[in-house]
Design a protein around this motif. Structure first.
Motif, PDB file in Angstrom:
ATOM      1  N   SER A  25       3.791  -7.998   8.499  1.00 41.66           N
ATOM      2  CA  SER A  25       2.481  -7.405   8.767  1.00 41.66           C
ATOM      3  C   SER A  25       1.665  -8.333   9.667  1.00 41.66           C
ATOM      4  CB  SER A  25       1.744  -7.177   7.439  1.00 41.66           C
ATOM      5  OG  SER A  25       0.367  -6.980   7.644  1.00 41.66           O
ATOM      6  N   LEU A  71      -5.793  -5.436  13.193  1.00 43.83           N
ATOM      7  CA  LEU A  71      -5.825  -4.645  11.963  1.00 43.83           C
ATOM      8  C   LEU A  71      -6.378  -3.236  12.220  1.00 43.83           C
ATOM      9  CD1 LEU A  71      -5.626  -4.280   8.878  1.00 43.83           C
ATOM     10  CD2 LEU A  71      -7.774  -5.557   8.656  1.00 43.83           C
ATOM     11  N   HIS A  86      -3.151 -11.577   1.278  1.00 49.57           N
ATOM     12  CA  HIS A  86      -3.011 -12.301   2.555  1.00 49.57           C
ATOM     13  C   HIS A  86      -3.500 -13.746   2.360  1.00 49.57           C
ATOM     14  CE1 HIS A  86      -1.635  -8.899   4.894  1.00 49.57           C
ATOM     15  NE2 HIS A  86      -2.691  -8.189   4.540  1.00 49.57           N
ATOM     16  N   TYR A  92      -2.752   4.548  10.375  1.00 44.34           N
ATOM     17  CA  TYR A  92      -2.422   4.595   8.938  1.00 44.34           C
ATOM     18  C   TYR A  92      -3.230   5.698   8.241  1.00 44.34           C
ATOM     19  CZ  TYR A  92      -3.148   2.449   4.172  1.00 44.34           C
ATOM     20  OH  TYR A  92      -3.309   2.174   2.848  1.00 44.34           O
ATOM     21  N   ASP A 125       3.454  -5.129   2.467  1.00 44.73           N
ATOM     22  CA  ASP A 125       2.162  -4.582   2.928  1.00 44.73           C
ATOM     23  C   ASP A 125       2.258  -3.083   3.236  1.00 44.73           C
ATOM     24  OD1 ASP A 125      -0.542  -4.711   3.389  1.00 44.73           O
ATOM     25  OD2 ASP A 125      -0.421  -5.874   5.235  1.00 44.73           O
ATOM     26  N   ASP A 126       2.680  -2.751   4.449  1.00 44.02           N
ATOM     27  CA  ASP A 126       2.819  -1.346   4.877  1.00 44.02           C
ATOM     28  C   ASP A 126       4.179  -1.208   5.560  1.00 44.02           C
ATOM     29  OD1 ASP A 126      -0.082  -0.323   4.411  1.00 44.02           O
ATOM     30  OD2 ASP A 126      -0.307  -2.212   5.483  1.00 44.02           O
ATOM     31  N   HIS A 134       0.889  -1.170   0.000  1.00 45.36           N
ATOM     32  CA  HIS A 134       0.000   0.000   0.000  1.00 45.36           C
ATOM     33  C   HIS A 134       0.921   1.212   0.000  1.00 45.36           C
ATOM     34  CE1 HIS A 134      -3.532  -2.476   1.228  1.00 45.36           C
ATOM     35  NE2 HIS A 134      -2.575  -3.233   1.731  1.00 45.36           N
ATOM     36  N   ASP A 162      -9.549  -3.311   0.426  1.00 45.31           N
ATOM     37  CA  ASP A 162      -8.753  -3.349   1.658  1.00 45.31           C
ATOM     38  C   ASP A 162      -9.496  -2.663   2.800  1.00 45.31           C
ATOM     39  OD1 ASP A 162      -8.415  -0.651   1.047  1.00 45.31           O
ATOM     40  OD2 ASP A 162      -6.259  -0.782   0.724  1.00 45.31           O
ATOM     41  N   SER A 163      -8.800  -2.388   3.887  1.00 40.28           N
ATOM     42  CA  SER A 163      -9.345  -1.820   5.130  1.00 40.28           C
ATOM     43  C   SER A 163      -9.966  -2.916   6.020  1.00 40.28           C
ATOM     44  CB  SER A 163     -10.311  -0.670   4.841  1.00 40.28           C
ATOM     45  OG  SER A 163     -10.584   0.024   6.036  1.00 40.28           O
ATOM     46  N   HIS A 175      -8.219  -8.242  -0.446  1.00 43.00           N
ATOM     47  CA  HIS A 175      -7.752  -8.758   0.837  1.00 43.00           C
ATOM     48  C   HIS A 175      -8.829  -9.718   1.356  1.00 43.00           C
ATOM     49  CE1 HIS A 175      -4.914  -5.489   0.596  1.00 43.00           C
ATOM     50  NE2 HIS A 175      -4.485  -5.623   1.843  1.00 43.00           N
ATOM     51  N   GLU A 223      -7.179 -12.462   6.031  1.00 41.23           N
ATOM     52  CA  GLU A 223      -6.089 -11.905   6.852  1.00 41.23           C
ATOM     53  C   GLU A 223      -6.529 -12.075   8.307  1.00 41.23           C
ATOM     54  OE1 GLU A 223      -5.643  -7.637   6.413  1.00 41.23           O
ATOM     55  OE2 GLU A 223      -3.746  -7.582   7.547  1.00 41.23           O
ATOM     56  N   PHE A 275      -4.111  -0.634  13.725  1.00 39.08           N
ATOM     57  CA  PHE A 275      -3.165  -0.121  12.727  1.00 39.08           C
ATOM     58  C   PHE A 275      -3.847   0.871  11.788  1.00 39.08           C
ATOM     59  CE2 PHE A 275      -2.430  -0.931   8.157  1.00 39.08           C
ATOM     60  CZ  PHE A 275      -1.333  -0.088   7.985  1.00 39.08           C
ATOM     61  N   LEU A 276      -5.028   0.507  11.287  1.00 42.76           N
ATOM     62  CA  LEU A 276      -5.686   1.343  10.277  1.00 42.76           C
ATOM     63  C   LEU A 276      -5.946   2.758  10.805  1.00 42.76           C
ATOM     64  CD1 LEU A 276      -8.170  -1.285   8.741  1.00 42.76           C
ATOM     65  CD2 LEU A 276      -6.197  -0.244   7.586  1.00 42.76           C
TER      66      LEU A 276
HETATM   67  N1  HPA Z   1      -5.239  -5.029   5.521  1.00 43.36           N
HETATM   68  C1  HPA Z   1      -6.314  -4.323   5.192  1.00 43.36           C
HETATM   69  N2  HPA Z   1      -6.260  -3.068   4.795  1.00 43.36           N
HETATM   70  C2  HPA Z   1      -5.077  -2.476   4.704  1.00 43.36           C
HETATM   71  C3  HPA Z   1      -3.928  -3.145   5.024  1.00 43.36           C
HETATM   72  C4  HPA Z   1      -4.001  -4.501   5.438  1.00 43.36           C
HETATM   73  O1  HPA Z   1      -3.010  -5.188   5.742  1.00 43.36           O
HETATM   74  N3  HPA Z   1      -2.916  -2.263   4.838  1.00 43.36           N
HETATM   75  C5  HPA Z   1      -3.450  -1.114   4.398  1.00 43.36           C
HETATM   76  N4  HPA Z   1      -4.767  -1.232   4.311  1.00 43.36           N
END
Ligand code: HPA
Ligand code: ZN
Length: 349
Positions: free
Chosen positions: A257, A63, A230, A70, A287-288, A25, A178-179, A206, A209, A66-67
């Motif tokens: 990740s 997740l 994933h 992010y 990934d990120d 991403h 994603d997300s 995705h 995951e 993190f989001l």
């Molecule tokens: N999963 C889902 N959404 C995301 C991810 C992820 O690993 N990275 C950035 N958006």
């Protein structure tokens, strides 16, 4: 692992091997230093006092945790030049890791929500990727829909992006999803993926995951994806593993990740090697990388170490990356020839 740790001969060989990266991403490549530089340039106020305070917040439990950070990081992106600078910083890291082909995700809804047109994001990213091409890194761009938003929002985003798919048809070749995964199954996006398919775009999503194997079935059967991002929870369903192996639908796995988002509590428990042993086309990706502590080489090093991968297994994983990439047959053959020349010239083990 850091650069002062002595690496195994296999890790050294991987470090210099030409590789593909299929799950990155671009907003997840924003390092804290660049986030602060762009915040200052654009007069954006961040909720963190300093680079160190921001980095200290990178302690994720899942997740969503993190989001949240992010999306806050991406809030500094306003001008075309910001997208160029972000992408160029990734390009430098990818070239240093001997990535020769990258398929890059971006999240337009994160930017349109702040009034930044999709065209601004794509123009900046494209300018950097065109520069990268001249330095030996080929690439594609994949527009991802945010699954925590509605399908109507995704449909409107797709409509707004239609001229860009034509204008940038050499680069912008697919859509993804994603997300936040929990509660947002692929079935929610069946109509928008059908429209993208009708336009001849490549499709990825995705799935698996954090979500269950049923989400992977939905991605395959309802969205008709070409690859699954994933997909590590597929191992819970033997029939699904067999299907993935038989059809060679690749999984873009991101080991660091998964570790940082607590999908596995230890990399030795990662399912990548089991999937590989069952014949699934797994690939290794970052990934990120700015958030998860490593670009693509670090993902390989950590995985080789934790799962005791052999020379032949690592070759297969790298090769899978080229086999699963969205390039022409001629381009694929050239990429694989590059890999083979390196792999067979370098000392084994
Ligand atoms: N999963 C889902 N959404 C995301 C991810 C992820 O690993 N990275 C950035 N958006
Ligand atoms: Zn991802």
């Amino acid at each position: 692992m850091n650069t002062t740790t002595p690496r195994s001969a296999l890790a050294e060989k991987v470090a210099r091997a030409p590789k593909a990266e299929l799950h990155i991403h671009i907003e997840g490549s924003l390092e804290p230093e660049l986030i602060f530089r762009l915040a200052e340039r654009n007069g954006v106020r961040l909720a963190y006092e300093s680079i160190d305070a921001l980095r200290a917040a990178y302690a994720f439990t899942d997740l969503q945790s993190f989001l949240d950070i992010y999306y806050a990081g991406a809030s500094v992106l306003l001008e075309e030049q910001d997208f160029y600078d972000m992408t160029m910083a990734y390009v430098e890291r990818a070239l240093a890791d001997h990535v020769v082909h990258a398929e890059i995700f971006f999240d337009p809804q994160t930017h349109t929500e702040r009034g930044v047109p999709i065209a601004t994001a794509v123009a900046g990213i494209e300018r950097a990727l065109a520069d990268a091409e001249r330095r030996g890194l080929s690439s594609k761009l994949i527009l991802c829909f945010l699954r925590h938003l509605s399908e109507d929002d995704a449909l409107a985003t797709f409509d707004a992006a239609l001229p860009l798919f034509d204008q940038y048809s050499h680069r912008l070749i697919g859509v993804g999803l994603d997300s936040s995964e929990h509660g947002h199954p692929p079935s929610k996006f069946e109509r928008v993926f059908a429209q993208a398919r009708a336009k001849g775009l490549k499709l990825v999503a995705h799935a698996g995951e954090e979500g269950p194997p049923s989400y992977i079935y939905e991605a395959l059967d309802l969205l008709k994806v070409d690859r699954v991002d994933h997909g590590v929870r597929s191992i819970e369903d033997p029939a699904l593993v067999t299907r993935l192996a038989d059809t060679r639908v690749a999984l873009t796995v991101c080991p660091l990740s998964n570790l940082k988002l607590c999908v596995f509590d230890d990399l030795t428990k990662h399912t990548l090697k089991d999937l590989l042993d069952h014949g699934v086309a797994v690939t290794v990706n970052s990934d990120d990388p700015a958030y998860f502590g490593g670009y693509v080489n670090e993902n390989y090093f950590a995985t080789i170490d934790a799962l005791k991968l052999t020379d032949a297994e690592v070759y297969t994983i790298i090769r899978n990356g080229f086999d699963a990439s969205f390039v022409t047959p001629d381009e694929r053959a050239a990429l694989i020839a590059q890999l083979d020349a390196h792999w067979h010239a370098a000392p084994a083990r």
